[in-house]
Design a protein around this motif. Structure first.
Motif, mmCIF file in Angstrom:
data_model
loop_
_atom_site.group_PDB
_atom_site.id
_atom_site.type_symbol
_atom_site.label_atom_id
_atom_site.label_comp_id
_atom_site.label_asym_id
_atom_site.label_seq_id
_atom_site.Cartn_x
_atom_site.Cartn_y
_atom_site.Cartn_z
ATOM 1 N N ASN A 155 -2.800 6.111 8.967
ATOM 2 C CA ASN A 155 -1.592 6.908 9.168
ATOM 3 C C ASN A 155 -1.589 7.631 10.512
ATOM 4 O OD1 ASN A 155 -0.344 6.110 6.841
ATOM 5 N ND2 ASN A 155 -1.011 7.869 5.636
ATOM 6 N N ALA A 156 -2.749 7.879 11.063
ATOM 7 C CA ALA A 156 -2.811 8.499 12.383
ATOM 8 C C ALA A 156 -2.237 7.578 13.448
ATOM 9 C CB ALA A 156 -4.238 8.877 12.731
ATOM 10 N N LYS A 157 -2.339 6.273 13.205
ATOM 11 C CA LYS A 157 -1.830 5.281 14.148
ATOM 12 C C LYS A 157 -0.543 4.625 13.670
ATOM 13 C CE LYS A 157 -6.435 4.076 15.884
ATOM 14 N NZ LYS A 157 -7.425 2.977 16.084
ATOM 15 N N ASN A 158 -0.034 5.044 12.500
ATOM 16 C CA ASN A 158 1.172 4.426 11.921
ATOM 17 C C ASN A 158 1.038 2.913 11.863
ATOM 18 O OD1 ASN A 158 2.497 6.893 11.563
ATOM 19 N ND2 ASN A 158 3.366 6.835 13.614
ATOM 20 N N THR A 159 -0.121 2.469 11.424
ATOM 21 C CA THR A 159 -0.435 1.039 11.427
ATOM 22 C C THR A 159 -0.962 0.608 10.068
ATOM 23 O OG1 THR A 159 -0.933 1.078 13.800
ATOM 24 C CG2 THR A 159 -1.810 -0.759 12.536
ATOM 25 N N ILE A 169 0.850 -1.181 0.000
ATOM 26 C CA ILE A 169 0.000 0.000 0.000
ATOM 27 C C ILE A 169 0.887 1.232 0.000
ATOM 28 C CG2 ILE A 169 -0.243 0.078 2.529
ATOM 29 C CD1 ILE A 169 -3.213 0.933 1.999
ATOM 30 N N SER A 170 0.476 2.236 -0.742
ATOM 31 C CA SER A 170 1.262 3.466 -0.852
ATOM 32 C C SER A 170 1.198 4.273 0.448
ATOM 33 C CB SER A 170 0.731 4.310 -2.008
ATOM 34 O OG SER A 170 -0.606 4.733 -1.730
ATOM 35 N N GLY A 171 2.041 5.299 0.509
ATOM 36 C CA GLY A 171 2.101 6.127 1.708
ATOM 37 C C GLY A 171 0.779 6.802 2.048
ATOM 38 N N SER A 172 0.067 7.222 1.026
ATOM 39 C CA SER A 172 -1.221 7.888 1.244
ATOM 40 C C SER A 172 -2.347 6.900 1.466
ATOM 41 C CB SER A 172 -1.557 8.772 0.039
ATOM 42 O OG SER A 172 -1.787 7.963 -1.102
#
Length: 119
Positions: A74-78, A51-54
């Motif tokens: 991304n809020a949880k870096n998970t 999965i891409s960064g976004s």
């Protein structure tokens, strides 16, 4: 120090479901792709999903496409891997990995989590 910690593995019957999670810490940027790989006993590690960064794009191995779904918060870096319609051949150790922006390969790996699918 970058750390990736997988969780959610276990024993499940065929056609069942599991959701794997991978929590990342120590990364200074959120511009990184994340992937899931797996390794069957006695075999080389193989790509499962990316999965891409976004989170806007993803790709899958043909063997799991339509059954597995990768997502990220991304809020949880998970990053997550929802695995449905599991088959005995999905039995493997599953690893998550990070590919930082501009890097040619995945450069951080988790320790792996065992998934066992019984028939």
């Amino acid at each position: 120090q970058v750390q990736l910690v997988e969780s959610g593995g276990g024993l499940v019957q065929a056609v069942g479901s599991l959701r794997l999670s991978c929590a990342a810490s120590g990364l200074t940027s959120r511009s990184y792709a994340m992937g899931w790989f797996r390794q069957h006993p006695g075999k080389e590690r193989e790509f499962v999903a990316r999965i891409s960064g976004s989170g806007g794009s993803s790709s899958y191995a043909g063997t799991v496409k339509g059954r597995f779904t990768i997502s990220r918060d991304n809020a949880k870096n998970t990053v997550y891997l929802q695995m449905n319609s599991l088959k005995p051949e999905d039995t493997a150790v599953y690893y998550c990995a990070v590919q930082r922006e501009g890097r040619p390969k995945y450069d951080y790996w988790g320790q792996g989590t065992q998934v066992t699918v019984s028939s």
